[in-house]
Write a protein that holds these residues in place. Structure first.
Motif, mmCIF file in Angstrom:
data_model
loop_
_atom_site.group_PDB
_atom_site.id
_atom_site.type_symbol
_atom_site.label_atom_id
_atom_site.label_comp_id
_atom_site.label_asym_id
_atom_site.label_seq_id
_atom_site.Cartn_x
_atom_site.Cartn_y
_atom_site.Cartn_z
ATOM 1 N N HIS A 70 0.835 -1.205 0.000
ATOM 2 C CA HIS A 70 0.000 0.000 0.000
ATOM 3 C C HIS A 70 0.866 1.250 0.000
ATOM 4 O O HIS A 70 0.608 2.200 -0.716
ATOM 5 N N ARG A 130 4.511 2.818 -0.742
ATOM 6 C CA ARG A 130 5.751 2.535 -1.470
ATOM 7 C C ARG A 130 6.496 3.823 -1.734
ATOM 8 O O ARG A 130 5.896 4.896 -1.794
ATOM 9 N N PRO A 177 8.706 5.189 -4.499
ATOM 10 C CA PRO A 177 9.293 4.983 -5.832
ATOM 11 C C PRO A 177 10.599 5.757 -5.988
ATOM 12 O O PRO A 177 10.724 6.879 -5.494
ATOM 13 N N THR A 236 -8.411 -0.971 -10.547
ATOM 14 C CA THR A 236 -7.202 -0.673 -11.308
ATOM 15 C C THR A 236 -7.130 0.771 -11.791
ATOM 16 O O THR A 236 -6.101 1.430 -11.630
ATOM 17 N N ILE A 294 -7.398 4.601 -12.128
ATOM 18 C CA ILE A 294 -7.410 5.692 -11.142
ATOM 19 C C ILE A 294 -8.519 6.683 -11.484
ATOM 20 O O ILE A 294 -8.757 6.998 -12.655
ATOM 21 N N ASP A 341 -2.385 2.412 -10.994
ATOM 22 C CA ASP A 341 -1.479 2.422 -9.851
ATOM 23 C C ASP A 341 -0.285 1.509 -10.163
ATOM 24 O O ASP A 341 -0.439 0.510 -10.880
ATOM 25 N N PRO A 342 0.881 1.831 -9.628
ATOM 26 C CA PRO A 342 2.049 0.971 -9.903
ATOM 27 C C PRO A 342 1.847 -0.495 -9.532
ATOM 28 O O PRO A 342 2.483 -1.369 -10.106
ATOM 29 N N LYS A 343 0.947 -0.775 -8.607
ATOM 30 C CA LYS A 343 0.745 -2.180 -8.233
ATOM 31 C C LYS A 343 0.265 -3.003 -9.427
ATOM 32 O O LYS A 343 0.458 -4.217 -9.468
ATOM 33 N N GLY A 346 6.284 6.868 -11.476
ATOM 34 C CA GLY A 346 6.640 6.502 -10.108
ATOM 35 C C GLY A 346 5.416 6.373 -9.228
ATOM 36 O O GLY A 346 5.144 5.319 -8.677
ATOM 37 N N ASP A 347 4.670 7.469 -9.122
ATOM 38 C CA ASP A 347 3.460 7.409 -8.287
ATOM 39 C C ASP A 347 2.288 6.853 -9.074
ATOM 40 O O ASP A 347 1.396 6.214 -8.512
ATOM 41 N N ARG A 348 2.262 7.111 -10.367
ATOM 42 C CA ARG A 348 1.212 6.597 -11.243
ATOM 43 C C ARG A 348 1.839 6.212 -12.575
ATOM 44 O O ARG A 348 2.917 6.665 -12.917
#
Lengths: 654, 253
Positions: A16, A18, A20, A462, A464, A561-563, A601-603
């Motif tokens: 949740h 992170r 980057p 997924t 945003i 999201d990066p996940k 990085g964030d998105r």
């Protein structure tokens, strides 16, 4: 093929919280020698171990110094010299262009700050300098390293974890294209992917050899005056100089002895009689007509080395002079020679006289070559290292999508950039080619259908909020596709249909009807690559164009999201969003391919293209496959309604 | 609550002296210890390892500090500070030592160092650590405690929060956590400001990073590498007193 990853990376990416981190590494040149220590003979004030500052250039010993930068705020691990100068990196890593086939070159711009650094890292002799370094880190670096263009750069995207773990990082390889200094001291570094090499590489290689002497199409022709088993007497109009036709070839064109070719070993100008190198099988007589032609040409001095010797390359080599293409079979110094007069006028061109001084341009030819081999050739011949080409993946594409129908027979007689050649060929085989920075290879795929079940991106989990936009690309819609192939002459204007022997046309009259779009959208393709024998391939091509673009494809822009950033370019994904619904208004899973991603990085900004909508794909069922709908893995023939037995839409033949 | 006056640590013999080391890994010069950059490192190749500083002339010191290191992670057993009048450190005097208990900042104040030209930091252990910043010198001790409202543990994450179209949490990407504070010192004597503060500001504080330890006695780990984000103000408050204010920020460790 998903992006490469590691357990450490997946764990960090899917947490949740992170952190980057982006690390930019630049591989700059440095000298491995020590100033003034053998073999370096320099004296005086020390250099900075770069070529630009070198005082003993003959002994410059080129090596690599990697300078590393990281995002601001990065918790830098002990022992890692990461300069936190990196403000951001923007730009798409990959941007697949389905219509062009060859992806736009990845272009990233890194913005970095500068500072009056103490020069300890960059000056190997800083401790012995009489005075402290002046200026700033970047101004000094650029002064000492003006030759940075084309040097390797790596963008490493990962996550800061405790303890620091480079396994959370994914590396992308680029080349440095430009470094600019902004007005406020900010540094802007432009990185390109290695397919930029294809912009520079020319195929065939430009050559500038010229004819040292005139090369006639036909040196002599006429009725045979007399002949023995080893001689032939030409018409009185033939050259009167002794030995003028030595080494030339005489061919019997018709009547007695027709079809025979012999090399002239000695020529008597007074009697116009040629002695041939080996006896006639059937001696010609006075009813026979002959033709004499040269079997070699001489280039201007020193130019022979530009022309590869077929004995060395192992492939057939061609040259273009004027509008004629000639196959040569040997190179000796500045002399190009061929075995037979039949080597003249290749690829539909016409044998002609060529004046002294005409340019002799090397050609590049393929004969009945698998189309993917040609693509690899184009990449390699644009100086792309073989190790950077996904030859395994490309071979799998060949096996899955192409066959003999897609074999290329073509001759390129003018230098062109490998990029323009690839952009010409790839759409004709419904393929795309791109640099995959994660895998660090050039990848190829056919984006007609994706059979395996892809992951799903949904509004729930997924996409945003506020990021999804859907465009309908009506400009790409087609109702009429024509392809001309079988170019009649390698030197003809290949943009005119009259120079092609064959054409294939597909028309979607339903789409053109008043009840549907009520217009005609046309695309005409001229294929210099595929010969007459590729009619089926060309029919496939025009048919596939209409399948893909009968209805306007959609482009979806979104952020994830990066996940969920696991897919590589050209991977398939099913998108389930409120912006794409069925007739009742319910969101409908829409199969798309990922054409572009930009990891901030964030998105992650992504761009997707829909595959032909509302259709079902499958491999043609082999013998023994259960009937539909018991088996839904393979494609089955529909009934004449036309629907499948269970009322579902029929399979689409691609 | 705070029992020690706040310290600003910037003055260092590393800055003006000659720095060498017993061993140095390629690319990890001991000069990096003196540059106040937390991303350039000294790393020895053999243990025990020494950093030598020739201050140029004999002098006393009242603090030494290390910021950015992995002494604890690398199992360093002891770190020693020696002073000597001899360039070959014989004889030498042990000024201070400590046993690393974390990889966090270390600030050690010294009551009586003795006056020495040659100083030596010895790192004892078996695995070579990395050190980013070392400082040995005289502290700038602020003359007043910090007032009500000062927040030594504030954290301001520079981050992005991601939420799905349907409103579900997707994650938070944190770029870094910042510690930012306006430091205010009330009723500071004008003579101190002129004699001590102004030279410090001109010489280092206005443009270079420094260590700020708000309470080195009770909260020794709450030490930040900061920079002044703007100027300072010192409005007169009456008599011979002024109120000194300036803002600093740095990455929270």
């Amino acid at each position: 093929m998903p992006l490469p990853s590691t357990t450490a990376r997946d764990t960090a990416r899917q947490a949740h919280e992170r952190v980057p981190v982006v690390v930019l590494e630049l591989d700059l040149d440095t000298c491995a020698n020590t100033f003034g220590v053998s073999p370096c003979t320099a004296t005086g004030t020390e250099c900075y171990n770069t070529f630009a500052t070198c005082k003993d250039r003959p002994n410059f010993n080129r090596s690599t110094k990697t300078v590393k930068f990281c995002s601001r705020g990065t918790p830098i691990p002990p022992g890692e010299t990461l300069r936190p100068y990196l403000v951001d990196i923007t730009g798409a890593v990959t941007s697949i262009d389905i219509e062009k086939g060859f992806a736009a070159r990845a272009s990233l711009t890194a913005r970095l700050t500068d500072e009056p650094d103490a020069d300890i890292e960059m000056d190997p002799y800083v401790a012995s300098r009489a005075s402290a370094a002046q200026g700033t880190f970047w101004t000094r670096l650029l002064r000492r390293n003006p030759n940075y263009i084309g040097r390797t750069a790596r963008v490493r995207r990962g996550y800061a974890v405790t303890p620091w773990d480079w396994d959370t990082f994914q590396d992308e390889r680029y080349v440095i294209d430009r470094i600019a200094q902004g007005a406020n001291g900010e540094i802007s570094i432009t990185l390109k992917d290695p397919t930029k090499l294809a912009d520079r590489g020319k195929i065939p290689v430009p050559t500038d050899g010229k004819l040292l002497e005139q090369l006639k199409g036909v040196a002599a022709t006429g009725l045979v005056q007399a002949a023995t088993s080893t001689t032939i007497q030409f018409d009185p109009q033939a050259d009167s100089n002794d030995d003028a036709l030595n080494g030339f070839e005489v061919a019997i064109l018709n009547s007695t002895g027709a079809g025979q070719r012999r090399t002239i070993s000695d020529y008597d100008g007074a009697t116009r009689t040629a002695t041939i190198s080996s006896a006639w099988a059937v001696a010609p007589d006075t009813t026979s007509t002959y033709e004499v032609g040269a079997l070699s040409l001489t280039l201007t001095s020193g130019k022979g080395s530009q022309y590869p010797d077929p004995a060395s390359t192992g492939k057939r080599e061609f040259i273009r002079i004027g509008e004629e293409v000639i196959e040569y079979t040997a190179v000796s110094g500045d002399v190009l020679s061929w075995d037979s007069g039949e080597n003249r006028a290749q690829f539909g061109t016409t044998r002609a006289d060529h004046a002294k001084g005409e340019v002799v341009q090397l050609c590049r030819a393929w004969f009945d070559e698998p189309v993917t081999d040609v693509i690899v050739d184009l990449l390699e011949e644009s100086d792309m290292p073989s190790a950077w080409i996904d030859t395994t993946g490309i071979a799998a594409i060949e096996s899955e999508w192409y066959g003999e129908q897609f074999h290329v027979t073509a001759c390129l007689s003018e230098p062109e950039s490998a990029t323009s050649l690839l952009e010409d060929l790839l759409p004709q085989i419904s393929a795309v080619l791109w640099w995959e920075p994660g895998a660090q290879k050039v990848k190829m795929d056919v984006l007609l259908a994706k059979l395996a079940s892809p992951p799903e991106w949904t509004d729930e989990a997924t996409l945003i909020e506020g990021s999804v936009a859907v465009d309908t690309l009506d400009d790409l819609r087609l109702t009429y596709a024509a392809a001309f192939h079988g170019l009649t002459s390698a030197t003809a204007n290949r943009k005119e249909a009259k120079y092609y022997g064959f054409g294939e046309i597909a028309i979607d009259t339903d789409a053109e009807s008043a009840n549907e779009y009520g217009d005609r959208r046309t695309q005409v393709t001229f294929s210099r690559w595929f010969p007459e024998a590729s009619a089926v391939a060309m029919r496939c091509y025009v048919g596939r164009l209409l399948v893909q673009r009968r209805d306007a494809p959609k482009r979806i822009r979104a952020q994830i999201d990066p996940k969920d950033h696991e897919l590589a370019a050209a991977d398939a994904v099913d998108v389930l969003t409120a912006q794409l619904v069925d007739d009742t208004g319910d969101p409908i899973a829409t199969r798309c391919i990922l054409t572009k991603w930009d990891d901030r990085g964030d998105r992650v900004n992504v761009e997707l293209r829909t595959l032909p909508a509302g259709r079902t794909y499958g491999y043609i069922a082999p013998d023994g496959t259960a009937d539909h709908p018991t088996d839904t893995v393979y494609a089955h023939i529909s009934n004449d309604t036309p629907t499948m037995g269970d009322g579902s839409a029929p399979y689409l033949i691609l | 609550m705070s029992t020690a006056l706040p310290l600003i640590l910037y003055e260092s013999i590393f800055t003006d002296g000659t720095v060498t080391a017993s061993t140095t890994a390629t690319g990890f010069s001991p000069l990096n210890l003196a540059d106040w950059r937390p991303y350039t490192w000294w790393k020895p190749t053999a243990m025990n390892a020494d950093v030598y500083i020739d201050a140029g002339a004999a002098r006393t010191i009242d603090y030494w500090a290390l910021f950015g290191h992995d002494l604890y992670s690398k199992g360093v057993t002891n770190v020693y500070l020696y002073g000597s009048s001899s360039a070959v450190y014989s004889p030498q005097t042990l000024v201070d030592s400590f046993v690393p208990s974390s990889d966090g900042p270390v600030v050690r104040t010294i009551a009586s160092s003795g006056s020495w030209r040659y100083w030596r930091i010895t790192v004892a252990g078996s695995t070579a650590p990395s050190l980013a910043i070392a400082a040995v010198g005289n502290k700038l001790q602020m003359p007043r405690f910090l007032p009500r409202g000062f927040d030594p543990i504030l954290r301001n994450p520079v981050s992005t929060v991601n939420r799905s179209q349907a409103g579900n949490p997707l994650g938070r990407a944190i770029q870094f956590e910042e510690w930012r504070s306006e430091l205010a010192f009330t009723r500071v004597d004008w003579s101190w400001l002129r004699a001590t503060w102004q030279p410090a500001w001109r010489n280092h504080l206005r443009g270079s990073p420094f260590l700020f330890a708000w309470d080195v006695t009770d909260h020794a780990d709450e030490v930040y590498l900061v920079q002044a984000t703007g100027g300072y103000s010192a409005p007169h408050v009456g008599g011979s007193l002024a109120e000194l204010r300036f803002e600093v920020s740095g990455a929270a460790t």
